[in-house]
Each structure stands twice: as structure tokens, then as C-alpha cells.
Design a protein around this motif. Structure first.
Motif, PDB file in Angstrom:
ATOM      1  N   THR A   1      -6.520  -6.394  15.335  1.00 25.94           N
ATOM      2  CA  THR A   1      -6.341  -5.097  15.105  1.00 25.94           C
ATOM      3  C   THR A   1      -5.442  -4.770  13.809  1.00 25.94           C
ATOM      4  O   THR A   1      -4.382  -5.114  13.820  1.00 25.94           O
ATOM      5  CB  THR A   1      -5.462  -4.657  16.690  1.00 25.94           C
ATOM      6  OG1 THR A   1      -5.856  -5.366  17.727  1.00 25.94           O
ATOM      7  CG2 THR A   1      -5.729  -3.217  16.504  1.00 25.94           C
ATOM      8  N   VAL A   2      -6.295  -3.659  13.271  1.00 25.21           N
ATOM      9  CA  VAL A   2      -5.571  -3.316  11.930  1.00 25.21           C
ATOM     10  C   VAL A   2      -5.529  -1.845  12.074  1.00 25.21           C
ATOM     11  O   VAL A   2      -6.424  -1.069  11.376  1.00 25.21           O
ATOM     12  CB  VAL A   2      -6.223  -3.897  10.623  1.00 25.21           C
ATOM     13  CG1 VAL A   2      -5.476  -3.641   9.528  1.00 25.21           C
ATOM     14  CG2 VAL A   2      -6.641  -5.392  10.813  1.00 25.21           C
ATOM     15  N   PRO A   3      -4.494  -1.042  12.530  1.00 22.29           N
ATOM     16  CA  PRO A   3      -4.593   0.466  12.537  1.00 22.29           C
ATOM     17  C   PRO A   3      -3.715   0.951  11.510  1.00 22.29           C
ATOM     18  O   PRO A   3      -2.774   0.304  11.321  1.00 22.29           O
ATOM     19  CB  PRO A   3      -3.924   0.669  14.070  1.00 22.29           C
ATOM     20  CG  PRO A   3      -3.060  -0.705  14.290  1.00 22.29           C
ATOM     21  CD  PRO A   3      -3.625  -1.589  13.461  1.00 22.29           C
ATOM     22  N   TYR A   4      -3.999   1.970  10.816  1.00 23.10           N
ATOM     23  CA  TYR A   4      -3.121   2.633   9.932  1.00 23.10           C
ATOM     24  C   TYR A   4      -2.788   3.908  10.554  1.00 23.10           C
ATOM     25  O   TYR A   4      -3.644   4.523  10.840  1.00 23.10           O
ATOM     26  CB  TYR A   4      -3.803   2.811   8.569  1.00 23.10           C
ATOM     27  CG  TYR A   4      -4.253   1.587   7.660  1.00 23.10           C
ATOM     28  CD1 TYR A   4      -5.337   0.651   8.309  1.00 23.10           C
ATOM     29  CD2 TYR A   4      -3.501   1.236   6.884  1.00 23.10           C
ATOM     30  CE1 TYR A   4      -5.665  -0.446   7.675  1.00 23.10           C
ATOM     31  CE2 TYR A   4      -3.856  -0.087   5.976  1.00 23.10           C
ATOM     32  CZ  TYR A   4      -5.114  -0.654   6.332  1.00 23.10           C
ATOM     33  OH  TYR A   4      -5.223  -1.844   5.789  1.00 23.10           O
TER      34      TYR A   4
ATOM     35  N   ASP B   1       4.606   6.208   7.785  1.00 23.60           N
ATOM     36  CA  ASP B   1       3.107   5.264   7.808  1.00 23.60           C
ATOM     37  C   ASP B   1       3.430   3.984   8.567  1.00 23.60           C
ATOM     38  O   ASP B   1       4.472   3.128   8.175  1.00 23.60           O
ATOM     39  CB  ASP B   1       2.871   5.225   6.228  1.00 23.60           C
ATOM     40  CG  ASP B   1       2.636   6.307   5.428  1.00 23.60           C
ATOM     41  OD1 ASP B   1       2.057   7.305   5.954  1.00 23.60           O
ATOM     42  OD2 ASP B   1       3.481   6.459   4.418  1.00 23.60           O
ATOM     43  N   ALA B   2       2.511   3.676   9.393  1.00 21.73           N
ATOM     44  CA  ALA B   2       2.742   2.617  10.211  1.00 21.73           C
ATOM     45  C   ALA B   2       1.423   1.738  10.128  1.00 21.73           C
ATOM     46  O   ALA B   2       0.220   2.143  10.132  1.00 21.73           O
ATOM     47  CB  ALA B   2       3.211   2.964  11.617  1.00 21.73           C
ATOM     48  N   LYS B   3       1.393   0.566  10.245  1.00 19.89           N
ATOM     49  CA  LYS B   3       0.451  -0.340  10.147  1.00 19.89           C
ATOM     50  C   LYS B   3       0.769  -1.736  11.150  1.00 19.89           C
ATOM     51  O   LYS B   3       1.191  -2.730  10.852  1.00 19.89           O
ATOM     52  CB  LYS B   3       0.084  -0.935   8.958  1.00 19.89           C
ATOM     53  CG  LYS B   3      -1.379  -1.680   9.033  1.00 19.89           C
ATOM     54  CD  LYS B   3      -1.656  -2.107   7.765  1.00 19.89           C
ATOM     55  CE  LYS B   3      -2.574  -3.284   7.484  1.00 19.89           C
ATOM     56  NZ  LYS B   3      -2.411  -3.970   6.220  1.00 19.89           N
ATOM     57  N   PRO B   4       0.687  -1.466  12.618  1.00 17.91           N
ATOM     58  CA  PRO B   4       0.944  -2.389  13.535  1.00 17.91           C
ATOM     59  C   PRO B   4      -0.030  -3.338  13.650  1.00 17.91           C
ATOM     60  O   PRO B   4      -1.197  -2.884  14.390  1.00 17.91           O
ATOM     61  CB  PRO B   4       1.520  -1.874  14.678  1.00 17.91           C
ATOM     62  CG  PRO B   4       0.757  -0.605  14.731  1.00 17.91           C
ATOM     63  CD  PRO B   4       0.384  -0.469  13.134  1.00 17.91           C
ATOM     64  N   GLU B   5      -0.163  -4.529  13.044  1.00 15.15           N
ATOM     65  CA  GLU B   5      -1.448  -5.372  13.168  1.00 15.15           C
ATOM     66  C   GLU B   5      -1.395  -6.676  13.831  1.00 15.15           C
ATOM     67  O   GLU B   5      -0.354  -7.182  13.990  1.00 15.15           O
ATOM     68  CB  GLU B   5      -1.587  -5.783  11.371  1.00 15.15           C
ATOM     69  CG  GLU B   5      -2.923  -6.317  11.076  1.00 15.15           C
ATOM     70  CD  GLU B   5      -3.064  -6.476   9.521  1.00 15.15           C
ATOM     71  OE1 GLU B   5      -3.761  -7.128   9.262  1.00 15.15           O
ATOM     72  OE2 GLU B   5      -2.066  -6.081   8.743  1.00 15.15           O
ATOM     73  N   LEU B   6      -2.406  -6.854  14.602  1.00 16.72           N
ATOM     74  CA  LEU B   6      -2.661  -8.269  15.342  1.00 16.72           C
ATOM     75  C   LEU B   6      -3.917  -8.960  14.747  1.00 16.72           C
ATOM     76  O   LEU B   6      -4.983  -8.312  14.495  1.00 16.72           O
ATOM     77  CB  LEU B   6      -3.034  -7.641  16.816  1.00 16.72           C
ATOM     78  CG  LEU B   6      -2.014  -6.986  17.613  1.00 16.72           C
ATOM     79  CD1 LEU B   6      -2.712  -6.568  18.923  1.00 16.72           C
ATOM     80  CD2 LEU B   6      -0.714  -7.804  18.032  1.00 16.72           C
ATOM     81  N   GLU B   7      -3.392 -10.188  14.709  1.00 15.76           N
ATOM     82  CA  GLU B   7      -4.610 -11.217  14.276  1.00 15.76           C
ATOM     83  C   GLU B   7      -4.488 -12.440  15.260  1.00 15.76           C
ATOM     84  O   GLU B   7      -3.719 -13.268  15.072  1.00 15.76           O
ATOM     85  CB  GLU B   7      -4.327 -11.631  12.725  1.00 15.76           C
ATOM     86  CG  GLU B   7      -5.347 -12.274  12.066  1.00 15.76           C
ATOM     87  CD  GLU B   7      -5.322 -12.497  10.472  1.00 15.76           C
ATOM     88  OE1 GLU B   7      -4.673 -11.801  10.045  1.00 15.76           O
ATOM     89  OE2 GLU B   7      -5.423 -13.652  10.002  1.00 15.76           O
TER      90      GLU B   7
ATOM     91  N   LYS C   1       0.856  -1.089  -0.076  1.00 12.01           N
ATOM     92  CA  LYS C   1       0.003   0.067  -0.154  1.00 12.01           C
ATOM     93  C   LYS C   1       0.778   1.417  -0.001  1.00 12.01           C
ATOM     94  O   LYS C   1       0.519   2.181  -0.635  1.00 12.01           O
ATOM     95  CB  LYS C   1      -1.007  -0.002   1.228  1.00 12.01           C
ATOM     96  CG  LYS C   1      -1.921   1.131   1.419  1.00 12.01           C
ATOM     97  CD  LYS C   1      -2.621   0.690   2.794  1.00 12.01           C
ATOM     98  CE  LYS C   1      -3.290   1.914   3.386  1.00 12.01           C
ATOM     99  NZ  LYS C   1      -4.114   2.547   2.592  1.00 12.01           N
ATOM    100  N   TRP C   2       1.912   1.322   0.743  1.00 12.60           N
ATOM    101  CA  TRP C   2       2.843   2.420   0.980  1.00 12.60           C
ATOM    102  C   TRP C   2       4.016   2.139   0.212  1.00 12.60           C
ATOM    103  O   TRP C   2       4.721   3.377   0.158  1.00 12.60           O
ATOM    104  CB  TRP C   2       3.221   2.718   2.371  1.00 12.60           C
ATOM    105  CG  TRP C   2       1.777   3.194   3.118  1.00 12.60           C
ATOM    106  CD1 TRP C   2       0.809   4.417   2.769  1.00 12.60           C
ATOM    107  CD2 TRP C   2       1.310   2.720   4.379  1.00 12.60           C
ATOM    108  NE1 TRP C   2      -0.102   4.270   3.735  1.00 12.60           N
ATOM    109  CE2 TRP C   2       0.224   3.375   4.738  1.00 12.60           C
ATOM    110  CE3 TRP C   2       1.788   1.663   5.152  1.00 12.60           C
ATOM    111  CZ2 TRP C   2      -0.513   3.241   5.884  1.00 12.60           C
ATOM    112  CZ3 TRP C   2       1.201   1.462   6.317  1.00 12.60           C
ATOM    113  CH2 TRP C   2      -0.109   2.263   6.603  1.00 12.60           C
TER     114      TRP C   2
ATOM    115  N   HIS D   1       0.686  -3.558  20.933  1.00 13.65           N
ATOM    116  CA  HIS D   1       1.582  -3.030  20.021  1.00 13.65           C
ATOM    117  C   HIS D   1       1.520  -1.388  20.294  1.00 13.65           C
ATOM    118  O   HIS D   1       0.572  -0.856  20.973  1.00 13.65           O
ATOM    119  CB  HIS D   1       1.386  -3.165  18.371  1.00 13.65           C
ATOM    120  CG  HIS D   1       0.058  -2.813  17.952  1.00 13.65           C
ATOM    121  ND1 HIS D   1      -0.754  -3.755  17.231  1.00 13.65           N
ATOM    122  CD2 HIS D   1      -0.645  -1.680  18.052  1.00 13.65           C
ATOM    123  CE1 HIS D   1      -1.924  -3.066  16.978  1.00 13.65           C
ATOM    124  NE2 HIS D   1      -1.919  -2.045  17.544  1.00 13.65           N
TER     125      HIS D   1
END
Lengths: 418, 505
Positions: B428-431, A338-344, A45-46, A354
Motif C-alpha cells: 500500500t503506497v498512499p500519498y 504530507d503523509a505517505k504511510p506505506e505497507l510492503e 520527495k517532500w 495504517h
């Protein structure tokens, strides 16, 4: 979608060394159907590689150009590692290398062992591209505790724009320990360096890997880490990104045995028009593992830093512990983070979290230093270096930490030629 | 198995229409199935809309035809056949539904009772009568339990609405169905409709623009502090706004309004697909507080048949120093796809998002917010509490971005997830996009479960397991619950407890 000029030159290239033809063909076909990822692909995306890789980069193998020894001297690890493996334009350079003298270390190069057992990450376009065109690389096998760090140096120095591709496997047997230090650098012309490393850790193995990515001003670095962590194993991986026009630093770590731990950390110090992207996927596929990510990102001028990390905790992976942190320091009005720290998360007994922050230098800190007689420019340099170097704590080798501190400290004066 | 119990309680709402003889007379006011320009002309004509409105709808429809359904959300559901839906039907006659509370499933009534809902309200909720119809309670001599009487005596929707309208008119506040606003205040509607959520904003919003049935229109004149909290629940005919609701709220300079949407009780509803659009416009120094409690039918024990809730909500802080606050409690629907957003355009404007999303059974929630910082010194705050139990999926997805010119922008985000049971999941999917160094962004997220120590502590004090869970979860979500208007606060706490029934043990 139309093939881009870069994709066309890859399609046409067919003079690769023999070996692993099947997997190469699969990878090349996969890449042909996916092409370079655009920003419409969520993971990119970035970092729109289709746009960033904007001219033909025909693959080259070997072909020395420019002052290679001067480029090798970029490595800050010279005094720290006693041995060294040098790859120039995707080919192992025996003359400039010094093989380690340790019975616990077995090194084979790809050109010497064309049946290397690569595992392809088929859904990743960069890994497909890597396997399809890998011209050389090392298989490093560690069977006991190896004290001396092993250094790997990758040089991309070409006359015309070109793609340089290497792929390594680092395998640690049960209870083995090693430290790998890597430097990626290159000359002034435009190039794509695609460098992948597969790490396989057996039970109780421990690997420390530290890299300096200091590519040339027009260099595009595509770097991939694919790690497989067995029971009780530990991987500490650190990447310091300072050079290159565009850096895409990917890491995929999968736990296959319980009680393993991974730490993937790093720092960016970017200026000019640099663009650096770290994208990590940590897969807690089994219970009771621990993952840590810490990135400190400094961006000046019109540079752009990207951090994406995804922690996946599988259904039965109870007692998983995952923490991600990304902190950004923006030094100019035109820099971007730009950041996207994601948890699944699919398991309930987990501890995952995070944190991400972005901001500029604290005026109070600046004031504190200046009121003690430190000139503003020096005070700024100190604060910036302090911000970045807080990540170096993750590196266990003290000498390496010291070298990185020096680089961070001199960064503000460093000229970017872009 | 108590899991099933909770579901049973709400099950009847969707299913009872068959049980109680759903043999409707053929309704004359039914548009043909599917969607075409003719259907849109039919809808617009039925509502007696001006020509420009029809054009607006047709434009949306033509754009919608070129769009495809978004697939990026972490939800999984059978595709909706948009050509197999009715997009317009005249208000359903209540003959089809239960005739009195006696016909309503006792389990459902027990749920209402737990929520402390008065009998007359229960009639409306269970579909016995419309809110503007007189209650049937007096005539059928149903035994009214003691304790509910006092509430009932003062709670007659019709009279409330009347007094309510008078007072609002005195303050100059316009609060009416949007179809009425199109007739009486066309200039205001024309000026603001679609200015926050553009016609072709996204697939569902475009569909809504083409076929929206009705919704609320609110205009607060300059300097007016709306004398009471406005609620969709009180508005006449609210029950029949249908599946494509459209809400437009305009807070003029220096005004203030608090708006409540939805209610805590499970709602009977015939429509499976809901695609609402809510637009909030804030001029200088205006303030809007928008609270939602959503508890639509979540589907049966296998997760079949629940409501799809695909909502587009956005606030545009156009004026300097304006502030908007979204508070949401999401406990219902099978699939939720909802991102109330704030465009912080005016300098010093501020946006807040407080959310509790509880999912149980096979519910899927993909919700969050967007904070788009454009003006100087804008600030935003996000507090999201996701609680997943059963086999549910609960995702927070949000974006915080600061434009180059948004100097001094400030954001604080906290997303916490609580997992109950080992079959559910939380994501959690934060941009985060920072384009100016003076923006201070902080984001933190945690995922945890109810610890054994917490349970032990409660149980050692004689609190049973389910109550203990409700207590702990309410504590977990306290930051958000406190932001709710008084009316909702107590009900929400009970609702959370009920939603999670059967999630332990």
C-alpha cells in the motif's frame, strides 16, 4: 550533477580525527557519488535537501561560541536525569558533563576510542554524510538494569554557518534496561547538525529513548536512528520536534530476533517557516514482532510537516503486527501536511494497518470550551496542546511526560524568530 | 495444482493462434515495423484524418522520443522493444482464428459457461467471428445446451446495436468510434481531445497520443440522461480497436451517462502491450459512472506472455456540482499499471473510486487513483480491495491532495488487502498532501488473510474449500461489487471465484 556549495565544502574538508578510516572513506565516496538528495529521490520527495541546504556549511569541531550554558539550560530533562553527557559543536565536553555512577554503564567517547565498530547504512545519503564527518560521539554500553536516565545534550553554536556531526552507539546486553534522554539545540546562526545513533538491543533488552529537537531558528537537523532489535527486546523511541528551520528525522528499525517490539512515536509543533520530516522504515525481517508508530503533527503559519513510514514484512515473517498512525492539525491556510504511510507485505498471516488524518480544530470543541467562559485564545491553546500531548502517552516516564505537556501548553505563545 | 488448472483455462486464448494454423496471407495494410514519423503519417492517412490531427499525433511522437519509460511502479517485466512492434494493421481477418466453437479449447468454453456467457457471445470472445458478423452457430448445427437458448434468442449483437443506435439518436447522444467522430464531429474532438490527459502527460499516454488506433467517443448533450448504459462491448468493430485505445466522453451540463468497458470473459488478443487513454470531461451538474471489468490474458503458469496493461484514465470535473465515479474490477493482465484519477476542479464536485484487484499466478498489479482537490467543498471517496494469491504482487498506489484554495475538501480512503497463500505480496503506497486546514482527510488501510475461523465456519456448513474462499472474498469486496451496474454484478462474483481457483489447498 554539479556539486552544491555545501557539498564542495564537505569534499574539501580533511582534518578529521583519526580512526575508522576505511569506513569513513567508503562513506565519503558514497556521498560524493550520490550528493545531497533532491526531491527526485522518492524518499526525499517532500524534503528537497539539495534545495534546503542552500549555502556552504564547512564542518567544524569544537570551537565554542556564544552562551553555551544558556543553551544547555534548554534541556527539560535537567531535574529528571542525574547525569549528563554534553557535546558541543561535535566534541565531548568533559567539564560540563557528569558521568553516571553505575557499574552497569560503560561510556566511551569516540575521541577516546577511535576504533568504534560503526555499521554504515550505505544506501542512505545522510548516514554516509554522518560517518564521513563524525567528529565525536558516545559508545554507551548497558549491561544490567539501569534505573537513572542518562542524558545526552547536543549543542550547535557557531559563529559562521557550519556542519556539526556526531555519532553514537547504544548497546544493551541481554536483559539490560535503560532510559536515554536527549536534547538537540543550538544558537542563532545557521548550522547543519547531523546526529546519528545506532541502537543494538540483545535478547530481552529494553530501551526507552526520548528526544527533544529544539534547534535554533536557522538550524538544520539531520537525525538518524539505526536500530537492531534482538529476540524479545523492546525499543520505545519518542521524538518531540519543536525547533529548527528544517528537521529530517529518519529511523530504520530491523527485527533480528522474534517477539521483539518497537514503538517509534513523536509529535511536531511547527510554526513560522519550519519544515519537519519524519521518515521511518520498519523491517519485519523475522516472524512474530510488533511495531507501532504514532505521530501527532501540529502545523501553523507556513510550516510544513511530512510523515513517511514504511513497514516491510518479509516473506517468512508470519504473525507480524504493524500499525502506523499519523494525525495532522493544520492551524493556518498556508500550512501543509504530507503523509505517505506505506505497507510492503510479503507474508500472509499478518496484521498490518495504517491510518492518517488531516484537518483543523473542531469548532464544536472550541464552542464547548468558550461557552464555559474560557477565552478563545486560551481554548485554542488547550485544544492544540491536547492534540499534541495525546502522543505523549507513548512515553513511559511520567516526569518527562509532564515536562512535554508544559512545553506543548506554552507553545502558542512561543515566538519563532524566523 | 489446481492453480495450473485456472491458468490452463485461459491459456488457449493467447496460444491457440499457433495451434490453429497461423499462416496469414501477407496483409497489404501493414505499416512497417517500428515507430517513425512516416508510420504516424501512414496511420493518420489510413484513417483519413484531418491535417490538425496528424500534427497532433506528430507532436506527441516527437515528445515521446524524448521521454523514458517510468520505473517507479512496483512491477517487474522484460522491457518492451518499441521499435519491434507493429503500430498499425488493418483489422485482422478471422480466417486465422478458430473457425467454429468446436475448434475452441473445451476448457475455455467451460470457463465461459461458468460465467453464464451465451454461445453467440462466446464465438465473439473466442475469436470465431466478429461481433458484426452473423453467428456460425445455425449453420454448423452445434448442439446448443438447454438453458442458454432463451438468452441466445434475444441476444443478437447486430440487432441490439441497431435498436440501440436509434434510441440514442432520439436522445441526441453521440456514441461512435473516435475515428468516425473525427470525421463527423471534428469540433467537439478538437476541443476536448487531450484536454484532460495532455499529449505529454506520461510515457504511455504520449505513445497513445501518437499512435492511437481507435476507441469510443461519447457526447451527452445538456440535460440529457442517457437512456441506456453504454458499453464498448456492443459497439460495432469494438473487437479491433487494437492496443492503443482512446476513449473520450463528454458529459455536457446536467447530463448523465453510465459507461461499461470490457467484459468478464477472458479475451483473445494478439497484442501484448496495451496503452489506452480514457478522458472524461464533466461540465456543470454532469455525472459519469465509468465501470471497467478487465480480464485479459494473465500469462502462462510461469507468468510469461501475458498482457501488459498500461492505462491512463482521468476525469476532469470542470463544472460545479459534477460527479464522477470509477469502478473497476481487475482480474486479468500480467502487468497492470493503472490509476483512474479525478481532477475535482469545479466547486462541490465529487469523485469516487471503487476497485477490486485480484491477482493470482505471477500477475503484478500496481493500481490506485489520484484525487486532486482544486475546487471548494469537493469530496472524494476511495475504496480499494486488493486480493493477492499465488505468486502475485498487488500494490495500491494513490494520491489525495488538496490545493490551498480547496477549502472544505473531504476525502475518505480505505484500502484493504487480502493475502491468500504465503508466496504473494500486498503493498500500500498512499500519498496524502493537505495544503488547507479545512480539508478533512481520512485514510485507513488494513492487510489481513482469510482467517481459519471463517474457513471453518463455511466448511462446517458443507461448503467446500474453494467455494468458501470465493464466498469470503466476495464478502471482502462487497462494498465495491455493489457499486457495479447490475449486468456486471453477478458475473463479477463468479469471476472472482474463478480467478482465485487453485489459490488454496
Amino acid at each position: 550533477m554539479n556539486r552544491t556549495p555545501a557539498e564542495q565544502t564537505w569534499d574539501e574538508f580533511d582534518t578529521l580525527p583519526s580512526g575508522f578510516a576505511d569506513i569513513r572513506k567508503t562513506a565519503a565516496d558514497n556521498f560524493k557519488s550520490s550528493g545531497l538528495p533532491t526531491r527526485r529521490v522518492e524518499e526525499f520527495k517532500w524534503t528537497d535537501l539539495r534545495r534546503l541546504i542552500d549555502q556552504p556549511y564547512p564542518p567544524i569541531i569544537g570551537k565554542l561560541h556564544g552562551d553555551i550554558d544558556a543553551l544547555i539550560a534548554v534541556s527539560p530533562f535537567a531535574g529528571i536525569a542525574k547525569n549528563r553527557l554534553v557535546f558541543i559543536n561535535g566534541l565531548f565536553d568533559q567539564a560540563r558533563s557528569k558521568m553516571p555512577d553505575d557499574s552497569n554503564v560503560t561510556i566511551t567517547t569516540l575521541s577516546g576510542k577511535p576504533d568504534m565498530d560503526f555499521s554504515l547504512k550505505a544506501d542512505d545519503p545522510l548516514d554516509n554524510l554522518n560517518i564521513a564527518y563524525a567528529s565525536d560521539g558516545a559508545l554507551i554500553r548497558i549491561s544490567g538494569k539501569v534505573k537513572d536516565p542518562i542524558e545526552l545534550v547536543y549543542i550547535s553554536s557557531t559563529k559562521e554557518p557550519a556542519t556539526v556531526t556526531t555519532r553514537n552507539i547504544i548497546e544493551l546486553d541481554e536483559g539490560a534496561e535503560a532510559t536515554i534522554l536527549e536534547t538537540c539545540t543550538g544558537g542563532k546562526s545557521a548550522y547543519v547538525s547531523n546526529n546519528a545513533t545506532e541502537i543494538r538491543l540483545a535478547k530481552g533488552a529494553r530501551l526507552d529513548r526520548v528526544r527533544l529537537l529544539d534547534d535554533g531558528p536557522l538550524g538544520i537537523q539531520l537525525s538518524n536512528l539505526i536500530a537492531d532489535l534482538g529476540e524479545n527486546s523492546k525499543l520505545a523511541d519518542f521524538t518531540f520536534i519543536i525547533g529548527g528551520r528544517t528537521v529530517r528525522n529518519q529511523g530504520f528499525a530491523t527485527f533480528t530476533g522474534q517477539h521483539a517490539a518497537v514503538n517509534i512515536s513523536g509529535a511536531y509543533m511547527l510554526k513560522g517557516k519550519q519544515h519537519a520530516d519524519t521518515t521511518l522504515v520498519i523491517d519485519h525481517a523475522v516472524p512474530s514482532c510488533e511495531s507501532r508508530e504514532l505521530f501527532k503533527c501540529v502545523m501553523d503559519d507556513t510550516s510544513r510537516g511530512v510523515f513517511q513510514a514504511k513497514v516491510i514484512v518479509a516473506r517468512d515473517a508470519q504473525k507480524s503486527d504493524g500499525q502506523q498512525t499519523a494525525n495532522a492539525l493544520l492551524l493556518s491556510d498556508t500550512a501543509e501536511f504530507d503523509a505517505k504511510p506505506e505497507l510492503e507485505i510479503y507474508a500472509d498471516d499478518v496484521l498490518c494497518g495504517h491510518g492518517a488524518t488531516s484537518g483543523d480544530l473542531d469548532n464544536n470543541h472550541l464552542f464547548y470550551l468558550m461557552s464555559r467562559g474560557i477565552p478563545e485564545s486560551r481554548a485554542r491553546a488547550m485544544l492544540i496542546a491536547a492534540f499534541a500531548s495525546s502522543s505523549f502517552e507513548e512515553i513511559s516516564n511520567e516526569a518527562v511526560r509532564e515536562k512535554f505537556n508544559q512545553i506543548a501548553d506554552g507553545w502558542l505563545e512561543r515566538q519563532m524568530e524566523v | 495444482m489446481a492453480d495450473i488448472d485456472t491458468i490452463e483455462r485461459v491459456k488457449e486464448i493467447e496460444v491457440d493462434k499457433y495451434k490453429y494454423g497461423f499462416e496469414s496471407d501477407i496483409e497489404s495494410d501493414l505499416a512497417p515495423k517500428g515507430l517513425s514519423e512516416d508510420v504516424i503519417r501512414f496511420i493518420s492517412d489510413k484513417k483519413g484524418e484531418p491535417e490538425w490531427m496528424l500534427e497532433w499525433r506528430l507532436d506527441a511522437y516527437r515528445r515521446w522520443r524524448t521521454m523514458s519509460e517510468p520505473t517507479w511502479a512496483k512491477v517487474n517485466y522484460p522491457k518492451v522493444d518499441f521499435d519491434d512492434l507493429y503500430y498499425y494493421s488493418a483489422p485482422k481477418s478471422f480466417k486465422d482464428g478458430p473457425q467454429s466453437l468446436e475448434d475452441v479449447d473445451p476448457e475455455l468454453l467451460a470457463t465461459y459457461e461458468k460465467l453464464g456467457i451465451s454461445l453467440k457471445e462466446q464465438e465473439v470472445l473466442a475469436g470465431v467471428r466478429r461481433s458484426d458478423e452473423p453467428s456460425k452457430l445455425e449453420s454448423n448445427g452445434l448442439d446448443i445446451p438447454k438453458g442458454a437458448v432463451a438468452v441466445d434468442a434475444v441476444f443478437d449483437s447486430v440487432s441490439v446495436v441497431t435498436t440501440f443506435k436509434k434510441e440514442l439518436a432520439k436522445a441526441g447522444v453521440i456514441f461512435c468510434p473516435i475515428s468516425e467522430a473525427l470525421r463527423d464531429h471534428p469540433d467537439l474532438v478538437k476541443k476536448y481531445l487531450g484536454s484532460v490527459v495532455p499529449v505529454s502527460d506520461n510515457f504511455y499516454a504520449t505513445l497513445n497520443s501518437a499512435v492511437f488506433s481507435d476507441g469510443s467517443f461519447v457526447y451527452i448533450p445538456p440535460g440529457v440522461r442517457c437512456p441506456m448504459e453504454l458499453s464498448t462491448y456492443f459497439r460495432i468493430n469494438e473487437k479491433n480497436t487494437g492496443q492503443f485505445e482512446r476513449t473520450l466522453i463528454i458529459a455536457d451540463k446536467g447530463s448523465y451517462v453510465s459507461y461499461l468497458e470490457g467484459c468478464t470473459a477472458p479475451m483473445r488478443d494478439e497484442n501484448q502491450l496495451h496503452a489506452a487513454v480514457v478522458e472524461l470531461v464533466l461540465l456543470e451538474d454532469a455525472e459519469i459512472k465509468y465501470s471497467t471489468v478487465q480480464n485479459w490474458y494473465p500469462g502462462d503458469a510461469e507468468g510469461k506472455g501475458g498482457i501488459y496493461n498500461f492505462v491512463t484514465k482521468r476525469a476532469d470535473c470542470r463544472g460545479d456540482n459534477s460527479s464522477v465515479s470509477w469502478t473497476q474490477v481487475e482480474t486479468g493482465s500480467a502487468v497492470t499499471w493503472k490509476y483512474p484519477s479525478c481532477i475535482l476542479r469545479g466547486d462541490n464536485s465529487s469523485g469516487e473510486f471503487y476497485s477490486i484487484a485480484v491477482s493470482n499466478g505471477y500477475q503484478q498489479v500496481d493500481s490506485g487513483t489520484k484525487m486532486i482537490h482544486l475546487g471548494k467543498n469537493t469530496s472524494s471517496r476511495i475504496i480499494s480491495k486488493g486480493i493477492s494469491a499465488g505468486h502475485s504482487d498487488n500494490t495500491y498506489r494513490g494520491i489525495v491532495s488538496a490545493h490551498r484554495k480547496a477549502t472544505g475538501a473531504r476525502n475518505f480512503t480505505q484500502c484493504d488487502s487480502l493475502l491468500i497463500g504465503d508466496k504473494c505480496s500486498a503493498h500500500t503506497v498512499p500519498y496524502i498532501e493537505a495544503k488547507t486546514p479545512t480539508a478533512q482527510f481520512e485514510h485507513e488501510a488494513t492487510t489481513s488473510k482469510i482467517s481459519d475461523e471463517q474457513m471453518f465456519y463455511c466448511q462446517a456448513r458443507g461448503i467446500n474449500e474453494e467455494e468458501a474462499v470465493a464466498l469470503i472474498v466476495n464478502g471482502f469486496a462487497r462494498d465495491v461489487i455493489q457499486k457495479l451496474p447490475m449486468e456486471f454484478m453477478a458475473e463479477t462474483q463468479r469471476l472472482i471465484g474463478i480467478s482465485l481457483e487453485g489459490s488454496v489447498g
